[in-house]
Design an enzyme around this catalytic site. Structure first.
Site, short mmCIF file in Angstrom:
data_model
loop_
_atom_site.label_atom_id
_atom_site.label_comp_id
_atom_site.label_asym_id
_atom_site.label_seq_id
_atom_site.Cartn_x
_atom_site.Cartn_y
_atom_site.Cartn_z
N LYS A 1 0.41 -1.36 -0.08
CA LYS A 1 0.07 0.55 -0.32
C LYS A 1 0.50 1.14 0.16
O LYS A 1 0.71 2.14 -0.57
CB LYS A 1 -0.97 -0.18 1.01
CG LYS A 1 -1.53 0.90 1.30
CD LYS A 1 -2.75 1.77 0.34
CE LYS A 1 -3.38 2.73 0.76
NZ LYS A 1 -4.58 3.45 -0.33
N LYS B 1 -0.45 11.85 6.37
CA LYS B 1 -0.30 10.54 6.82
C LYS B 1 0.01 9.64 6.90
O LYS B 1 0.81 8.88 6.79
CB LYS B 1 -2.20 10.84 7.48
CG LYS B 1 -1.94 9.10 8.20
CD LYS B 1 -3.57 7.93 8.64
CE LYS B 1 -3.63 7.84 7.04
NZ LYS B 1 -4.18 6.41 6.49
P1 NAP Z 1 -12.63 8.73 7.44
O1 NAP Z 1 -13.68 8.62 7.18
O2 NAP Z 1 -12.22 9.50 9.17
O3 NAP Z 1 -13.01 7.48 9.63
C1 NAP Z 1 -12.15 6.72 10.28
C2 NAP Z 1 -13.31 6.36 11.16
O4 NAP Z 1 -11.74 5.76 12.49
C3 NAP Z 1 -13.99 6.73 11.69
O5 NAP Z 1 -15.01 5.31 11.85
C4 NAP Z 1 -13.50 7.11 13.39
O6 NAP Z 1 -14.33 6.89 15.08
C5 NAP Z 1 -12.65 5.41 13.49
N1 NAP Z 1 -11.69 5.98 14.74
C6 NAP Z 1 -10.79 7.18 14.59
N2 NAP Z 1 -9.80 6.81 15.14
C7 NAP Z 1 -10.42 6.50 16.30
C8 NAP Z 1 -9.99 5.88 17.80
N3 NAP Z 1 -8.79 6.24 18.51
N4 NAP Z 1 -10.92 4.66 18.78
C9 NAP Z 1 -11.76 3.67 17.46
N5 NAP Z 1 -12.35 4.49 16.75
C10 NAP Z 1 -11.14 5.64 15.94
O7 NAP Z 1 -10.98 7.39 7.71
P2 NAP Z 1 -11.34 6.94 5.97
O8 NAP Z 1 -11.94 7.68 4.69
O9 NAP Z 1 -12.84 5.99 6.39
O10 NAP Z 1 -10.59 6.29 6.22
C11 NAP Z 1 -10.17 5.15 7.06
C12 NAP Z 1 -8.52 4.34 7.10
O11 NAP Z 1 -9.23 3.66 5.64
C13 NAP Z 1 -7.34 5.45 6.72
O12 NAP Z 1 -6.08 4.21 7.59
C14 NAP Z 1 -7.66 5.86 5.89
O13 NAP Z 1 -6.04 5.95 4.93
C15 NAP Z 1 -7.93 4.40 4.65
N6 NAP Z 1 -8.31 4.63 2.82
C16 NAP Z 1 -9.02 5.94 3.04
C17 NAP Z 1 -9.02 6.19 1.74
C18 NAP Z 1 -10.24 7.63 1.11
O14 NAP Z 1 -10.16 7.30 -0.08
N7 NAP Z 1 -10.87 7.54 2.40
C19 NAP Z 1 -8.42 5.16 0.54
C20 NAP Z 1 -8.07 3.88 1.12
C21 NAP Z 1 -7.58 3.78 2.22
P3 NAP Z 1 -15.48 8.40 14.86
O15 NAP Z 1 -16.71 7.94 13.84
O16 NAP Z 1 -15.77 8.19 16.11
O17 NAP Z 1 -14.81 9.20 13.85
#
Ligand code: NAP
Length: 297
Positions: free
Chosen positions: A172, A240
């Site tokens: 990744k 990040k």
């Molecule tokens: P996001 O919408 O910001 O969601 C983050 C999630 O993590 C939320 O459910 C949040 O809970 C939870 N969380 C964060 N810190 C936490 C903690 N300390 N304890 C418990 N829960 C926690 O992010 P996302 O876009 O879904 O991304 C998630 C992952 O996938 C990341 O590692 C990102 O790099 C990866 N990713 C994202 C994409 C993209 O296009 N978005 C593409 C590929 C990979 P709350 O709801 O309480 O905040």
């Protein structure tokens, strides 16, 4: 009977992936730190869990998709974490993008309790998560990979077992090194075209299908020309991932020239308050240096 699946982290990515597991017929128990985000999944047929430990206690496979390395550590090893609820034989699958070395350490801690782990970061964005067309890069035991395949197939299209624990995260990050390199190349090329006085749209038409083309140039150069900074992937999350690349490169002792340059350019944009704009807004850092803007408006 298919295995019971738990899902921890219903953010932009997690909610789409969890919906697709339900659609594929898996019995699903979910947990999210902000409890209100569980409601749409519960409406669609999932059970609401009380904590990561509770989800793990009532599932055979637990999938995680949270933000960063400390967040995965918190839901796996922290108070009420997965390790405190999971029985021996449980499989934990981490779909977040985090550190490869922290992944290996967590896999070892879980293994001591008889719990298996796969690192399975994804690419394809929120659209891929919603449509079930993600690319999934998987590290861990081949036997556990086979076990997890039905769940992976519910969430993704290109599913590749790339090696032992940590290898999924490493691949990744390879993806991210290429991505930011392409973003910088696109930005520099558009600035050069603007300075050369050529029409950006005609330049795009002439070269986007050739050897210098890329997904980034095809999809994001038109957005730049329109000065449309809405994110497919935010600067904050991109930064990040670049930090994860630089940390891993430092651990391995390998130079990462382009990624470190991009890290500092994004840092400039963060200082300007632009962290929620799309990663293609990288060109704004070059515009700041050059003293002119690129774009056909
Ligand atoms: P996001 O919408 O910001 O969601 C983050 C999630 O993590 C939320 O459910 C949040 O809970 C939870 N969380 C964060 N810190 C936490 C903690 N300390 N304890 C418990 N829960 C926690 O992010 P996302 O876009 O879904 O991304 C998630 C992952 O996938 C990341 O590692 C990102 O790099 C990866 N990713 C994202 C994409 C993209 O296009 N978005 C593409 C590929 C990979 P709350 O709801 O309480 O905040």
């Amino acid at each position: 009977m298919s295995e019971r699946v738990g899902y921890v982290g219903l953010g932009i990515m997690g909610r789409g992936m969890a919906h697709n597991l339900l659609k594929a017929g898996f019995a699903l128990r979910v947990w999210n730190r902000t409890a209100s985000r569980m409601a749409p999944l519960v409406e669609a047929g999932a059970e609401a869990g009380e904590s990561p430990a509770d989800v793990a206690a009532k599932s055979d496979i637990v999938i995680i998709c949270v933000s960063d390395t400390p967040d995965v550590e918190a839901v796996v090893l922290g108070e009420n974490g997965i390790i405190h609820g999971a029985k021996p034989g449980t499989l934990v699958i981490d779909c977040s993008t985090i550190s490869p070395s922290a992944t290996r350490q967590m896999a070892a801690a879980l293994k001591e309790k008889g719990i298996a782990m796969l690192d399975a970061p994804v690419s394809g964005g929120s659209e891929g998560a919603a449509k079930g067309t993600l690319s999934i890069m998987v590290g861990g035991d081949a036997e556990q990979f086979e076990r997890a395949l039905p769940a992976f197939q519910a969430m993704g299209k290109t599913i590749t077992h790339v090696g032992p624990n940590g290898a999924g995260q490493t691949v990744k990050l390879v993806n991210q090194v290429l991505l930011v390199g392409n973003t910088l190349a696109m930005s520099e090329a558009l600035m050069f075209a603007q300075a050369g006085g050529v029409d950006l749209q005609k330049t795009y038409d002439a070269i986007s299908q050739g050897a210098a083309g890329s997904w980034m140039f095809t999809n994001r150069a038109p957005q730049i020309m329109q000065r449309d900074w809405r994110p497919g992937f935010t600067i904050a999350l991109q930064q990040k991932d670049v930090r994860l690349c630089l940390d891993a490169a430092d651990e391995m002792g390998v130079p990462l020239l382009c990624a470190s340059l991009v890290f500092n350019l994004y840092r400039t944009l963060e200082a300007m308050g632009l962290q929620e704009e799309g990663n293609h807004a990288l060109i704004k850092a070059l515009e700041h240096l050059a003293g002119f803007e690129a774009g056909n408006i």
